[in-house]
Design a protein around this motif. Structure first.
Motif, PDB file in Angstrom:
ATOM      1  N   PHE A  50       0.800  -1.242   0.244  1.00  0.00           N
ATOM      2  CA  PHE A  50       0.129   0.502  -0.584  1.00  0.00           C
ATOM      3  C   PHE A  50       0.986   1.268   0.229  1.00  0.00           C
ATOM      4  N   TYR A  51       2.012   1.623   0.628  1.00  0.00           N
ATOM      5  CA  TYR A  51       2.456   2.471   0.955  1.00  0.00           C
ATOM      6  C   TYR A  51       3.775   1.732   0.322  1.00  0.00           C
ATOM      7  N   ALA A  52       4.598   1.830  -0.887  1.00  0.00           N
ATOM      8  CA  ALA A  52       5.045   1.205  -2.055  1.00  0.00           C
ATOM      9  C   ALA A  52       5.894   2.858  -2.143  1.00  0.00           C
ATOM     10  N   PRO A  58      12.982   7.115   5.160  1.00  0.00           N
ATOM     11  CA  PRO A  58      13.576   6.520   6.391  1.00  0.00           C
ATOM     12  C   PRO A  58      12.616   5.820   7.471  1.00  0.00           C
ATOM     13  N   PHE A  59      11.207   6.480   7.187  1.00  0.00           N
ATOM     14  CA  PHE A  59      10.493   6.099   7.894  1.00  0.00           C
ATOM     15  C   PHE A  59       9.578   5.257   7.916  1.00  0.00           C
ATOM     16  N   PHE A  60      10.233   4.281   6.359  1.00  0.00           N
ATOM     17  CA  PHE A  60       9.063   3.452   6.067  1.00  0.00           C
ATOM     18  C   PHE A  60       9.333   1.724   7.014  1.00  0.00           C
ATOM     19  N   ASP A  62       9.143   2.095  10.101  1.00  0.00           N
ATOM     20  CA  ASP A  62       8.143   2.509  11.058  1.00  0.00           C
ATOM     21  C   ASP A  62       7.098   2.440  10.766  1.00  0.00           C
ATOM     22  N   LEU A  63       6.863   3.059   9.447  1.00  0.00           N
ATOM     23  CA  LEU A  63       5.209   2.977   8.933  1.00  0.00           C
ATOM     24  C   LEU A  63       4.112   1.744   8.699  1.00  0.00           C
ATOM     25  N   VAL A  64       5.517   0.780   8.043  1.00  0.00           N
ATOM     26  CA  VAL A  64       5.047  -0.739   8.199  1.00  0.00           C
ATOM     27  C   VAL A  64       4.359  -1.255   9.503  1.00  0.00           C
ATOM     28  N   LEU A  89     -10.383  17.659   5.568  1.00  0.00           N
ATOM     29  CA  LEU A  89     -10.780  17.229   6.501  1.00  0.00           C
ATOM     30  C   LEU A  89      -9.691  16.158   7.658  1.00  0.00           C
ATOM     31  N   MET A  90      -9.126  15.739   7.416  1.00  0.00           N
ATOM     32  CA  MET A  90      -7.471  15.338   7.913  1.00  0.00           C
ATOM     33  C   MET A  90      -6.530  16.193   8.553  1.00  0.00           C
ATOM     34  N   GLY A  91      -6.735  17.060   8.142  1.00  0.00           N
ATOM     35  CA  GLY A  91      -5.448  18.075   8.273  1.00  0.00           C
ATOM     36  C   GLY A  91      -4.381  17.665   8.339  1.00  0.00           C
ATOM     37  N   ALA A  92      -3.000  18.798   8.578  1.00  0.00           N
ATOM     38  CA  ALA A  92      -1.226  18.152   7.990  1.00  0.00           C
ATOM     39  C   ALA A  92      -1.121  16.565   8.867  1.00  0.00           C
ATOM     40  N   THR A  93      -0.013  16.374   7.763  1.00  0.00           N
ATOM     41  CA  THR A  93       0.649  15.298   8.401  1.00  0.00           C
ATOM     42  C   THR A  93       1.160  14.852  10.010  1.00  0.00           C
ATOM     43  N   ASN A  94       1.791  16.202  10.670  1.00  0.00           N
ATOM     44  CA  ASN A  94       2.054  15.699  11.389  1.00  0.00           C
ATOM     45  C   ASN A  94       0.806  17.232  12.499  1.00  0.00           C
ATOM     46  N   ILE A 103      -9.212  16.098  11.845  1.00  0.00           N
ATOM     47  CA  ILE A 103      -9.332  15.016  12.708  1.00  0.00           C
ATOM     48  C   ILE A 103      -8.461  14.581  13.151  1.00  0.00           C
ATOM     49  N   ARG A 104      -6.639  15.040  13.095  1.00  0.00           N
ATOM     50  CA  ARG A 104      -5.254  14.633  13.545  1.00  0.00           C
ATOM     51  C   ARG A 104      -5.323  15.939  14.296  1.00  0.00           C
ATOM     52  N   ALA A 105      -5.597  16.722  14.156  1.00  0.00           N
ATOM     53  CA  ALA A 105      -5.522  18.110  15.636  1.00  0.00           C
ATOM     54  C   ALA A 105      -6.356  17.483  16.258  1.00  0.00           C
ATOM     55  N   SER A 110       0.862  11.309  16.937  1.00  0.00           N
ATOM     56  CA  SER A 110       2.107  12.320  16.627  1.00  0.00           C
ATOM     57  C   SER A 110       2.211  11.852  15.697  1.00  0.00           C
ATOM     58  N   ILE A 111       3.621  12.136  14.404  1.00  0.00           N
ATOM     59  CA  ILE A 111       3.391  11.966  12.769  1.00  0.00           C
ATOM     60  C   ILE A 111       3.220  11.030  12.348  1.00  0.00           C
ATOM     61  N   ASP A 112       3.698   9.834  13.534  1.00  0.00           N
ATOM     62  CA  ASP A 112       3.234   8.535  13.616  1.00  0.00           C
ATOM     63  C   ASP A 112       1.985   7.634  13.387  1.00  0.00           C
ATOM     64  N   ALA A 113       1.475   8.114  14.269  1.00  0.00           N
ATOM     65  CA  ALA A 113       0.181   7.551  14.559  1.00  0.00           C
ATOM     66  C   ALA A 113      -0.944   8.649  14.614  1.00  0.00           C
ATOM     67  N   ASN A 114      -0.822   9.091  13.475  1.00  0.00           N
ATOM     68  CA  ASN A 114      -1.859   9.997  12.928  1.00  0.00           C
ATOM     69  C   ASN A 114      -2.893   9.718  12.097  1.00  0.00           C
ATOM     70  N   ALA A 115      -4.109   9.098  13.341  1.00  0.00           N
ATOM     71  CA  ALA A 115      -5.259   8.682  13.215  1.00  0.00           C
ATOM     72  C   ALA A 115      -6.020   8.328  11.790  1.00  0.00           C
ATOM     73  N   VAL A 116      -5.854   8.907  10.466  1.00  0.00           N
ATOM     74  CA  VAL A 116      -6.158   8.710   9.283  1.00  0.00           C
ATOM     75  C   VAL A 116      -5.023   9.007   8.166  1.00  0.00           C
ATOM     76  N   HIS A 117      -5.553   7.935   7.272  1.00  0.00           N
ATOM     77  CA  HIS A 117      -4.866   7.786   5.482  1.00  0.00           C
ATOM     78  C   HIS A 117      -5.556   8.661   4.463  1.00  0.00           C
ATOM     79  N   GLY A 118      -5.191   9.610   3.875  1.00  0.00           N
ATOM     80  CA  GLY A 118      -6.541   9.869   2.444  1.00  0.00           C
ATOM     81  C   GLY A 118      -5.845   9.732   1.049  1.00  0.00           C
TER      82      GLY A 118
HETATM   83  P1  RTP Z   1      -1.042   9.093   4.664  1.00  0.00           P
HETATM   84  O1  RTP Z   1      -0.073   8.930   3.391  1.00  0.00           O
HETATM   85  O2  RTP Z   1      -0.697   8.363   6.313  1.00  0.00           O
HETATM   86  O3  RTP Z   1      -2.451  10.030   4.464  1.00  0.00           O
HETATM   87  O4  RTP Z   1      -0.220  10.460   5.213  1.00  0.00           O
HETATM   88  P2  RTP Z   1       0.652  11.836   4.227  1.00  0.00           P
HETATM   89  O5  RTP Z   1      -0.146  11.747   2.936  1.00  0.00           O
HETATM   90  O6  RTP Z   1      -0.197  13.056   5.333  1.00  0.00           O
HETATM   91  O7  RTP Z   1       1.637  11.468   4.472  1.00  0.00           O
HETATM   92  P3  RTP Z   1       2.194  11.061   3.809  1.00  0.00           P
HETATM   93  O8  RTP Z   1       4.094  11.858   3.495  1.00  0.00           O
HETATM   94  O9  RTP Z   1       1.938  10.179   2.495  1.00  0.00           O
HETATM   95  O10 RTP Z   1       3.517  10.204   4.191  1.00  0.00           O
HETATM   96  C1  RTP Z   1       3.019   8.733   4.987  1.00  0.00           C
HETATM   97  C2  RTP Z   1       3.382   8.530   6.334  1.00  0.00           C
HETATM   98  O11 RTP Z   1       4.069   8.233   6.520  1.00  0.00           O
HETATM   99  C3  RTP Z   1       4.969   8.767   8.122  1.00  0.00           C
HETATM  100  N1  RTP Z   1       5.767   9.791   8.048  1.00  0.00           N
HETATM  101  N2  RTP Z   1       6.888   9.762   9.089  1.00  0.00           N
HETATM  102  N3  RTP Z   1       9.015  11.101  10.193  1.00  0.00           N
HETATM  103  C4  RTP Z   1       8.510  11.250   9.440  1.00  0.00           C
HETATM  104  O12 RTP Z   1       8.790  12.875   8.628  1.00  0.00           O
HETATM  105  C5  RTP Z   1       7.377  10.962   8.242  1.00  0.00           C
HETATM  106  N4  RTP Z   1       6.872  11.059   7.406  1.00  0.00           N
HETATM  107  C6  RTP Z   1       5.967  10.555   6.971  1.00  0.00           C
HETATM  108  C7  RTP Z   1       3.613   9.220   8.668  1.00  0.00           C
HETATM  109  O13 RTP Z   1       2.387   9.048   9.800  1.00  0.00           O
HETATM  110  C8  RTP Z   1       2.855   9.313   7.154  1.00  0.00           C
HETATM  111  O14 RTP Z   1       0.696   9.315   7.739  1.00  0.00           O
END
Ligand code: RTP
Ligand code: MG
Length: 143
Positions: A50-52, A58-60, A62-64, A89-94, A103-105, A110-118
């Motif tokens: 999904f997150y290919a 570097p966060f891959f 942890d994300l998985v 509606l989701m708000g910024a990644t962090n 939703i994220r606010a 945290s940036i890892d445990a951030n409630a939703v994906h879109g």
């Molecule tokens: P998502 O794909 O989960 O909806 O999140 P997003 O578009 O807002 O952010 P994205 O850049 O696609 O990153 C996917 C998920 O990876 C984690 N992440 N960690 N430590 C970091 O710098 C970092 N950057 C991204 C986040 O959990 C993010 O939702």
């Protein structure tokens, strides 16, 4: 404005917090409709695929690890401008940078445990919807 579909995931932290209903209500109150939904425990292969796009980041790992840490709820949202509307509606990644009332606010830890994906574009949305749902599982809106 075009009617679009987007892929939304309520992540393990939000499922564990018991706020599935509150998050779905935000989508419905904004005019988006759920046209497919399921609760699943993602395998490592599911999350990696999904997150290919983030494979080299570097966060891959942890994300998985986070996305497989508990069940998630996956839904397809449909409505006018659904991709951008969901991202707003989701708000910024962090969550520290997320606007008040998003939703994220309100629900993210945290940036890892951030409630939703879109999905971040209509192109991503098409791939992501097909990743989780067969075309026959998408139900036309009844209103
Ligand atoms: P998502 O794909 O989960 O909806 O999140 P997003 O578009 O807002 O952010 P994205 O850049 O696609 O990153 C996917 C998920 O990876 C984690 N992440 N960690 N430590 C970091 O710098 C970092 N950057 C991204 C986040 O959990 C993010 O939702
Ligand atoms: Mg993303």
């Amino acid at each position: 404005m075009a009617v679009e579909r987007t892929l939304s995931i309520i992540k393990p932290d939000a499922v564990a917090k018991n706020v599935i209903g509150q998050i779905l209500s935000r989508f419905e109150n904004a005019g988006l409709s759920v046209v497919a939904a399921k609760m699943v425990q993602l395998s490592q292969a599911d999350a990696e695929g999904f997150y290919a796009e983030h494979k080299e980041r570097p966060f891959f790992k942890d994300l998985v690890g986070f996305m497989t840490s508990g069940p998630v709820v996956v839904q397809v949202l449909e409505g006018e401008n659904a991709v951008l509307k969901n991202r707003e509606l989701m708000g910024a990644t962090n969550p520290k940078e997320a606007d008040a009332g998003t939703i994220r606010a309100d629900f993210a830890e945290s940036i890892d445990a951030n409630a939703v994906h879109g999905s971040d574009s209509t192109t991503s949305a098409a791939r992501e919807v097909a990743y989780f749902f067969a075309e026959t599982e998408l139900c036309p809106r009844t209103r």
